[in-house]
Design an enzyme around this catalytic site. Structure first.
Site, PDB file in Angstrom:
ATOM      1  N   ASP A 104       0.795  -1.238   0.000  1.00 49.84           N
ATOM      2  CA  ASP A 104       0.000   0.000   0.000  1.00 49.84           C
ATOM      3  C   ASP A 104       0.825   1.283   0.000  1.00 49.84           C
ATOM      4  O   ASP A 104       1.944   1.334   0.498  1.00 49.84           O
ATOM      5  CB  ASP A 104      -0.998   0.016   1.170  1.00 49.84           C
ATOM      6  CG  ASP A 104      -0.374  -0.321   2.518  1.00 49.84           C
ATOM      7  OD1 ASP A 104       0.658  -1.031   2.548  1.00 49.84           O
ATOM      8  OD2 ASP A 104      -0.912   0.129   3.546  1.00 49.84           O
ATOM      9  N   GLU A 170      -0.691  -2.455   5.070  1.00 53.56           N
ATOM     10  CA  GLU A 170       0.245  -2.435   6.205  1.00 53.56           C
ATOM     11  C   GLU A 170       0.111  -1.140   6.993  1.00 53.56           C
ATOM     12  O   GLU A 170       0.280  -1.109   8.206  1.00 53.56           O
ATOM     13  CB  GLU A 170       1.689  -2.599   5.712  1.00 53.56           C
ATOM     14  CG  GLU A 170       2.706  -2.833   6.827  1.00 53.56           C
ATOM     15  CD  GLU A 170       3.051  -1.593   7.630  1.00 53.56           C
ATOM     16  OE1 GLU A 170       3.238  -1.709   8.848  1.00 53.56           O
ATOM     17  OE2 GLU A 170       3.124  -0.507   7.049  1.00 53.56           O
ATOM     18  N   GLU A 171      -0.179  -0.045   6.286  1.00 53.86           N
ATOM     19  CA  GLU A 171      -0.263   1.260   6.969  1.00 53.86           C
ATOM     20  C   GLU A 171      -1.522   1.361   7.825  1.00 53.86           C
ATOM     21  O   GLU A 171      -1.714   2.355   8.526  1.00 53.86           O
ATOM     22  CB  GLU A 171      -0.235   2.399   5.943  1.00 53.86           C
ATOM     23  CG  GLU A 171       1.028   2.445   5.075  1.00 53.86           C
ATOM     24  CD  GLU A 171       2.256   2.952   5.823  1.00 53.86           C
ATOM     25  OE1 GLU A 171       2.120   3.348   6.999  1.00 53.86           O
ATOM     26  OE2 GLU A 171       3.345   2.934   5.233  1.00 53.86           O
ATOM     27  N   ARG A 215      18.601  -6.226  14.033  1.00 52.75           N
ATOM     28  CA  ARG A 215      18.794  -6.169  15.468  1.00 52.75           C
ATOM     29  C   ARG A 215      18.213  -7.450  16.044  1.00 52.75           C
ATOM     30  O   ARG A 215      17.055  -7.773  15.778  1.00 52.75           O
ATOM     31  CB  ARG A 215      18.086  -4.951  16.058  1.00 52.75           C
ATOM     32  CG  ARG A 215      18.533  -4.673  17.460  1.00 52.75           C
ATOM     33  CD  ARG A 215      18.008  -3.360  18.004  1.00 52.75           C
ATOM     34  NE  ARG A 215      18.416  -3.234  19.370  1.00 52.75           N
ATOM     35  CZ  ARG A 215      19.615  -2.813  19.769  1.00 52.75           C
ATOM     36  NH1 ARG A 215      20.480  -2.398  18.881  1.00 52.75           N
ATOM     37  NH2 ARG A 215      19.937  -2.783  21.032  1.00 52.75           N
ATOM     38  N   HIS A 404       7.732   8.117   4.598  1.00 55.08           N
ATOM     39  CA  HIS A 404       6.516   8.941   4.737  1.00 55.08           C
ATOM     40  C   HIS A 404       6.752  10.401   4.341  1.00 55.08           C
ATOM     41  O   HIS A 404       5.830  11.193   4.347  1.00 55.08           O
ATOM     42  CB  HIS A 404       5.892   8.874   6.149  1.00 55.08           C
ATOM     43  CG  HIS A 404       5.307   7.533   6.475  1.00 55.08           C
ATOM     44  ND1 HIS A 404       4.304   7.349   7.398  1.00 55.08           N
ATOM     45  CD2 HIS A 404       5.569   6.302   5.976  1.00 55.08           C
ATOM     46  CE1 HIS A 404       4.002   6.053   7.464  1.00 55.08           C
ATOM     47  NE2 HIS A 404       4.762   5.401   6.615  1.00 55.08           N
TER      48      HIS A 404
HETATM   49 ZN   LIG Z   1       4.903   3.379   6.487  1.00 54.72          ZN
HETATM   50 ZN   LIG Z   2       6.212   0.745   5.456  1.00 62.85          ZN
END
Ligand SMILES: [Zn+2]
Ligand SMILES: [Zn+2]
Length: 435
Positions: A104, A170-171, A215, A404
């Site tokens: 997305d 996902e957002e 990580r 973003h």
């Molecule tokens: Zn994002």
């Molecule tokens: Zn993302």
């Protein structure tokens, strides 16, 4: 020692399996060279045509067509609305692994100036908005399409099955809708037949192009949405004693909750962030309003800390409101748990990551207070989640546009490192040395 010879035989087997895997991967150089321009072309096309969460129709159709074209054994569509899952069986038996990309875009007006910059628009919360792949998910889709093609053309080298998960939203799905990783799992992507036993996801970010950042353990934060409604009693601004001032109470609440991490939580278990990002109440200066509404976000890295913080927040907000004669309600909506790297799996796959990116380019990073719904897969099965650097190393860190940002862009020469990582994971996981 009776077991020595057995051990030796086992060690030899592991070594030869690892060596075989190494050989298999080295035979893929031509395949990577051939796939790179295609990945870049797909990425540009997807970048130019971004779609908002749960509206990834064009992207999903392109992915599904590609997976059919390269002859995967199974291509499933419309999973969790627009999700696509492809299944590839290797020539040899082995475990099932999953590779995940999200699809997305975001309601952002692109300002990269790229030749393939987005001019797309969409509807978000009832408004007409510009749409951009400002988080870089266009790269994720293109890299996974590339990995699928390389693996499909090299089934003979693959032991086991690979599931290619192209995930929508996902957002976060639009208000009032379901979606994302959680819904993909509810609709069975991790279940039999072909239940994966491990998963890998990549995310582009403004690290040096071609680096892989990992990580061990917790890597990205758990995120929860926070809403606090403070209810007082409306009165004239000149005589606050005749009512109950929710603005004064809200101001105290916004301040008091910042004392929770610093005074009440064990911050040795990881950072804690509470942000109030919006406060709305009142209409003019001489009226004390009835109600104030605050919205915020909470970030944590430990399940125990997360639960304790939620409880303390409710308690503190209620107590401060009560001290002011007001009432308050706290609504916490979970977005995602902690995303990380399964320590054992990470250690086992480290040689593969080094092969994919080069020794000096596999780097341990700091925790990231951003969040990912990839964490829902990791609640079910061991997984790795790695950041792939896509920024120009010549640009100082402080000047690189973040995910973003309307200026976020990827250096395309980094994408082949992502493809190599995805392919390497699928090929090596099955080998004895990697399990
Ligand atoms: Zn994002
Ligand atoms: Zn993302």
């Amino acid at each position: 020692m009776k077991n020595t010879s057995l051990l030796c035989a086992f060690a030899a087997f592991v070594l030869s399996a690892a060596a075989l895997a190494q050989d298999a991967k080295n035979q893929l150089d031509a395949a990577f060279a051939a796939i790179e321009p295609k990945v870049i072309e797909w990425r540009r096309d997807i970048h130019e045509h971004p779609e908002l969460s749960n509206r990834e129709f064009r992207t999903a159709a392109k992915v599904a067509q590609h997976l059919e074209d390269i002859g995967l054994d199974k291509v499933e569509t419309e999973i969790a609305h627009t999700g696509v899952v492809g299944t590839l069986r290797g020539a040899k038996p082995g475990p099932v692994v999953a590779l995940r990309a999200d699809m997305d875009g975001l309601p952002v007006l692109e300002r990269t100036g790229a030749a393939f910059a987005s001019k797309a628009r969409g509807e978000y919360l009832g408004q007409d908005v510009p749409v951009m792949h400002a988080c870089g998910h266009d790269n994720h889709v293109a890299m996974l399409m590339g990995a699928a093609e390389v693996l499909a053309n090299n089934r003979d080298k693959l032991a086991g099955t690979v599931k290619f998960i192209f995930q929508p939203a996902e957002e976060g799905p639009p208000a009032g809708e379901d979606g994302g990783a959680k819904m993909m799992i509810e609709e069975g992507v991790l279940d039999n037949p072909d239940a994966p036993e491990a998963i890998l996801g990549l995310h582009v970010w403004p690290g040096n192009a071609g680096t892989l950042i990992y990580r061990s353990g917790s890597f990205m934060a758990a995120a929860d949405g926070l809403q606090i409604n403070v209810v007082g009693r409306q009165t004239h601004g000149s005589s606050p004693w005749r009512g109950i001032d929710p603005i004064y109470a809200a101001a105290q609440i916004a301040t008091a909750i910042q004392g929770i991490p610093s005074r009440h939580l064990d911050i040795t278990k990881g950072p804690v962030v509470i942000t109030i990002g919006s406060i709305h109440g009142g209409i003019r200066g001489n009226i004390i309003p009835d109600e104030v509404e605050m919205h915020g976000t909470i970030r944590t890295f430990d399940t125990g800390v997360r639960e304790e913080l939620h409880a303390k927040l409710r308690k503190t907000v209620a107590a401060v409101a009560e001290a002011n004669g007001a009432t308050a309600t706290v609504t916490i909506e979970g977005y995602a748990p902690v995303t990380g790297n399964h320590p054992e799996l990470l250690a086992k796959m480290m040689p593969t990551l080094r092969w994919a990116a080069g020794d000096v380019n596999v780097i341990e990073g700091d925790v990231i207070t951003g969040a990912e719904d990839y964490s829902f897969y990791q609640e079910r099965i061991p997984g790795l989640f790695l950041m792939l650097g896509v920024a120009d190393p010549a640009v100082p860190l402080s000047e690189r546009p973040a995910n973003h940002s309307p200026l976020f862009n990827a250096r395309e020469d980094a994408l082949i490192v992502g493809v190599r990582t995805l392919v390497g994971f699928a090929l090596d996981y099955a080998q004895a040395g990697a399990r």
